[in-house]
Design an enzyme around this catalytic site. Structure first.
Site, PDB file in Angstrom:
ATOM      1  N   THR A   1      34.623  38.822  49.670  1.00  0.00           N
ATOM      2  CA  THR A   1      35.387  39.615  48.994  1.00  0.00           C
ATOM      3  C   THR A   1      34.144  40.752  48.811  1.00  0.00           C
ATOM      4  OG1 THR A   1      34.880  38.799  46.819  1.00  0.00           O
ATOM      5  CG2 THR A   1      36.857  38.012  48.139  1.00  0.00           C
TER       6      THR A   1
ATOM      7  N   GLU B   1      41.537  37.020  50.597  1.00  0.00           N
ATOM      8  CA  GLU B   1      41.809  35.538  50.220  1.00  0.00           C
ATOM      9  C   GLU B   1      43.112  35.226  50.787  1.00  0.00           C
ATOM     10  OE1 GLU B   1      40.808  37.795  48.025  1.00  0.00           O
ATOM     11  OE2 GLU B   1      39.750  37.164  46.270  1.00  0.00           O
TER      12      GLU B   1
ATOM     13  N   LYS C   1      46.806  51.935  29.934  1.00  0.00           N
ATOM     14  CA  LYS C   1      47.755  51.688  28.580  1.00  0.00           C
ATOM     15  C   LYS C   1      47.308  52.610  27.731  1.00  0.00           C
ATOM     16  CE  LYS C   1      49.895  47.723  26.547  1.00  0.00           C
ATOM     17  NZ  LYS C   1      49.712  46.353  26.387  1.00  0.00           N
TER      18      LYS C   1
ATOM     19  N   TRP D   1      52.407  51.103  29.423  1.00  0.00           N
ATOM     20  CA  TRP D   1      51.753  51.307  30.718  1.00  0.00           C
ATOM     21  C   TRP D   1      52.025  52.501  31.445  1.00  0.00           C
ATOM     22  CZ3 TRP D   1      48.059  48.043  30.722  1.00  0.00           C
ATOM     23  CH2 TRP D   1      48.285  46.727  30.176  1.00  0.00           C
TER      24      TRP D   1
HETATM   25  P1  ADP Z   1      38.723  44.690  48.023  1.00  0.00           P
HETATM   26  O1  ADP Z   1      39.718  45.712  48.010  1.00  0.00           O
HETATM   27  O2  ADP Z   1      38.239  44.272  46.864  1.00  0.00           O
HETATM   28  O3  ADP Z   1      37.783  45.018  48.892  1.00  0.00           O
HETATM   29  P2  ADP Z   1      40.409  43.219  49.749  1.00  0.00           P
HETATM   30  O4  ADP Z   1      40.041  44.001  50.782  1.00  0.00           O
HETATM   31  O5  ADP Z   1      40.725  41.815  49.684  1.00  0.00           O
HETATM   32  O6  ADP Z   1      39.293  43.514  48.739  1.00  0.00           O
HETATM   33  O7  ADP Z   1      41.561  44.234  48.941  1.00  0.00           O
HETATM   34  C1  ADP Z   1      42.503  43.528  48.359  1.00  0.00           C
HETATM   35  C2  ADP Z   1      43.205  44.433  47.391  1.00  0.00           C
HETATM   36  O8  ADP Z   1      43.623  45.602  47.971  1.00  0.00           O
HETATM   37  C3  ADP Z   1      44.400  43.857  46.817  1.00  0.00           C
HETATM   38  O9  ADP Z   1      44.308  42.991  45.829  1.00  0.00           O
HETATM   39  C4  ADP Z   1      45.173  45.227  46.279  1.00  0.00           C
HETATM   40  O10 ADP Z   1      44.834  45.603  44.916  1.00  0.00           O
HETATM   41  C5  ADP Z   1      44.500  46.017  47.362  1.00  0.00           C
HETATM   42  N1  ADP Z   1      45.884  46.366  48.230  1.00  0.00           N
HETATM   43  C6  ADP Z   1      45.881  45.889  49.668  1.00  0.00           C
HETATM   44  N2  ADP Z   1      47.175  46.311  50.089  1.00  0.00           N
HETATM   45  C7  ADP Z   1      47.676  47.317  49.454  1.00  0.00           C
HETATM   46  C8  ADP Z   1      48.887  47.961  49.376  1.00  0.00           C
HETATM   47  N3  ADP Z   1      49.587  48.009  50.417  1.00  0.00           N
HETATM   48  N4  ADP Z   1      49.221  48.556  48.256  1.00  0.00           N
HETATM   49  C9  ADP Z   1      48.433  48.718  47.176  1.00  0.00           C
HETATM   50  N5  ADP Z   1      47.223  47.978  47.019  1.00  0.00           N
HETATM   51  C10 ADP Z   1      46.723  47.169  48.079  1.00  0.00           C
END
Ligand code: ADP
Length: 543
Positions: free
Chosen positions: A182, A335, A445, A450
């Protein structure tokens, strides 16, 4: 005595064998560093991949050991996707956009034994080489230059190997095939390992008609990096169906992507919203009569586009649709393999007007089969799917990780009853459409209420003069937190704060929800995976 079906393990090797037998004539195209195109057939891919597996075995790779890749999107990376698992190894994709220190730390933590690296990325490799010693460094001569002394030459290894004499390493379907860390925006990066089983199930589900809808006649352009959640799993789907792949190599500038789309028009392309925003802006600018790029490009009409990894603004969906391209939004995480939800036109929406279809397309979408999804409120109870009640999304399923590599199970990541805590805040409506309002760490917040940073960003980006916007919380003595908007103007647009405030009020925001402060930026900083990097903005403005 068996009473039901055969116990045949789900396996990537089956997908590879199938591709070699059925699709030998289909093409795999890669853009090289000099921008020329290299063409491969699936038949060559099949033999080269088996040669890679055989060579890795000869180098002493044993079951479960990690082979790292530090590569752009191209044919040899695809060979690693299948060749490393075929030899019993685990492909660990290193993110080349991280800092050298982080890459070195991750390679050490994963105990990567070998490294496969593009020759054009050797300067990056040298910056972290002291942090982790790979036993072998195999260089892909991507630029066509001879491989430097002291490294293994990928092409020479393949040429010496015997693809016909190679035997797959027997495996269980739960054995690992790939690994990805990640991004670690909050703390150290953590490793997620995918298995044969999780990968095959994810591939089957994501390829369904309403989602990727993969067809043998498709031409797929994966802009999403192969080091980021396995390019959302698309390489596995493409090989399963033998679809033509067009890899952009290192050329991700919007002009380059548009050029590539002229040369090899895709029917399906995937990328994060920031790249798609830059692409549509470059394209629309080229429509002006006085543009130096006037007439250079035509967007492939009818192309499907998968966009996700961050919220997809409705304005972006509308902008592409104007040119005949429909965006399918997906939500997921490293994940979760990663596809968890996809926004697609449901039968119930057949009669819906265009505004409603755009509104739905701007949501994260509906959970895909095999993914259980729930939204938990602050009190720990399940929230009703009423489109209003918000809480943290939690998921469970056969392609969702149950742990992190060599990290004890943490209560803030998994619930007591075994669900993954995503840290994303959302509501779900009665049709099952998930609407993400924030990440827990991005929530604002204000006075006990929110405010959704995602809603504000999307509304600001819907203003015709705004190219990009990101909203963060800043501490406030009276209200606890208040929203601050960082925005980038489109060239030749004189937008003012007053314009934006009026625009937000018109879009339905209450006065107390409007940002108190605006910062005008040249560009919003990006994370290693190309998303808006709010952490950097907080460091800069929220002190
Ligand atoms: P990181 O963003 O930390 O590099 P990931 O690539 O695993 O890690 O990204 C997952 C995160 O990206 C999700 O938990 C979410 O916050 C965000 N995300 C992914 N797809 C979407 C979406 N369609 N809309 C909003 N947020 C998204």
């Amino acid at each position: 005595m068996k009473t039901t079906m055969m116990e045949v393990p789900l396996s990537l090797n089956h997908l590879l064998e199938r591709a070699g037998r059925l699709f030998a004539g289909n093409e795999i195209v890669s853009r090289l560093p000099d921008k020329s195109l290299r063409r491969h057939s699936y038949g060559e891919f099949y033999r080269r991949t088996r040669s890679l597996a055989s060579a890795l075995q000869k180098l002493g790779l044993r079951k479960g050991q990690r082979v790292a890749t530090l590569c752009w999107n191209h044919h040899a990376h695809l060979e690693a996707y299948f060749g490393i698992p075929a030899a019993g190894g685990v492909m660990h994709t290193l993110n080349l956009r991280l800092s050298p220190d982080e890459i070195g730390w991750i390679a050490g933590h994963a105990q990567d034994r070998f490294l496969l690296v593009d020759d054009v990325l050797l300067p990056l490799y040298r910056q972290f080489a002291a942090l982790h010693r790979f036993e072998r460094v195999i260089v892909v001569p991507f630029s066509g230059q001879p491989v430097a002394e002291g490294f293994e030459d990928y092409e020479a290894l393949l040429a010496d190997a015997d693809p016909d004499g190679f035997d797959y390493v027997p495996h269980d379907e739960n054995d690992a095939v790939a690994m990805c860390y990640t991004s670690g925006t909050t703390g150290r990066p953590k490793g997620v390992a995918y298995s044969h089983r999780s990968t095959v199930l994810h591939t089957l589900v994501a390829s369904l008609g309403d989602f990727w809808g993969l067809r043998g006649t498709d031409v797929v352009l994966p802009v999403t990096p192969m080091f980021h959640a396995n390019s959302w799993g698309m390489p596995y789907g493409a090989v399963m169906m033998g679809v033509k792949m067009v890899f952009p190599g290192p050329h991700l500038h919007p002009d380059d992507l548009l050029d590539l789309m002229q040369q090899e028009p895709p029917t399906l392309a995937l990328g994060v919203p920031t790249i798609w925003m830059a692409l549509i802006q470059a394209y629309e600018a080229s429509l002006a009569k006085d543009s130096p790029n006037h007439g250079r490009w035509q967007l492939p009409r009818g192309m499907r586009s998968l966009v996700g990894g961050a919220a997809v603004p409705e304005a972006l969906i509308r902008a592409f649709d104007k040119h005949g391209i429909w965006i399918l939004q997906g939500w997921g995480m490293t994940e979760t393999s990663p596809v968890c939800t996809i926004s697609y036109p449901r039968a119930e929406l057949r009669g819906a007007d265009l505004d409603e279809r755009y509104r739905r397309a701007a949501m994260a979408g509906v959970p895909v089969p095999l993914v259980d999804l729930r939204v938990q409120g602050d009190d720990g109870g399940d929230q009703p799917w009423d489109g209003k009640s918000v809480g943290e999304i939690q998921v469970r399923g056969p392609f969702i990780t149950g742990c992190y590599h060599e990290v004890p199970v943490e209560a803030d990541k998994f619930t007591g009853d075994g669900w993954l805590r995503t840290g994303d805040v959302a509501s779900v409506d009665p049709l099952g459409f998930v609407r993400i309002t924030d990440r827990t760490k991005d929530l604002i917040k204000s006075g006990g209420e929110w405010i959704s940073s995602v809603d504000l960003e999307n509304a600001i980006m819907a203003h015709p003069g705004i190219a990009e916007a990101a909203v963060i919380a800043v501490p406030d003595e009276k209200w606890g937190e208040r929203p601050l908007a960082c925005a980038v103007k489109k060239p030749n647009h004189a937008v003012t704060v007053e314009d934006l405030q009026a625009h937000l009020l018109k879009s339905g925001f209450a006065k107390w929800q409007l940002p108190d402060r605006y910062e005008w930026l040249e560009a919003v900083p990006r994370t290693s995976t190309g998303k808006f990097w709010k952490l950097k903005l907080r460091e800069r403005f929220a002190r």
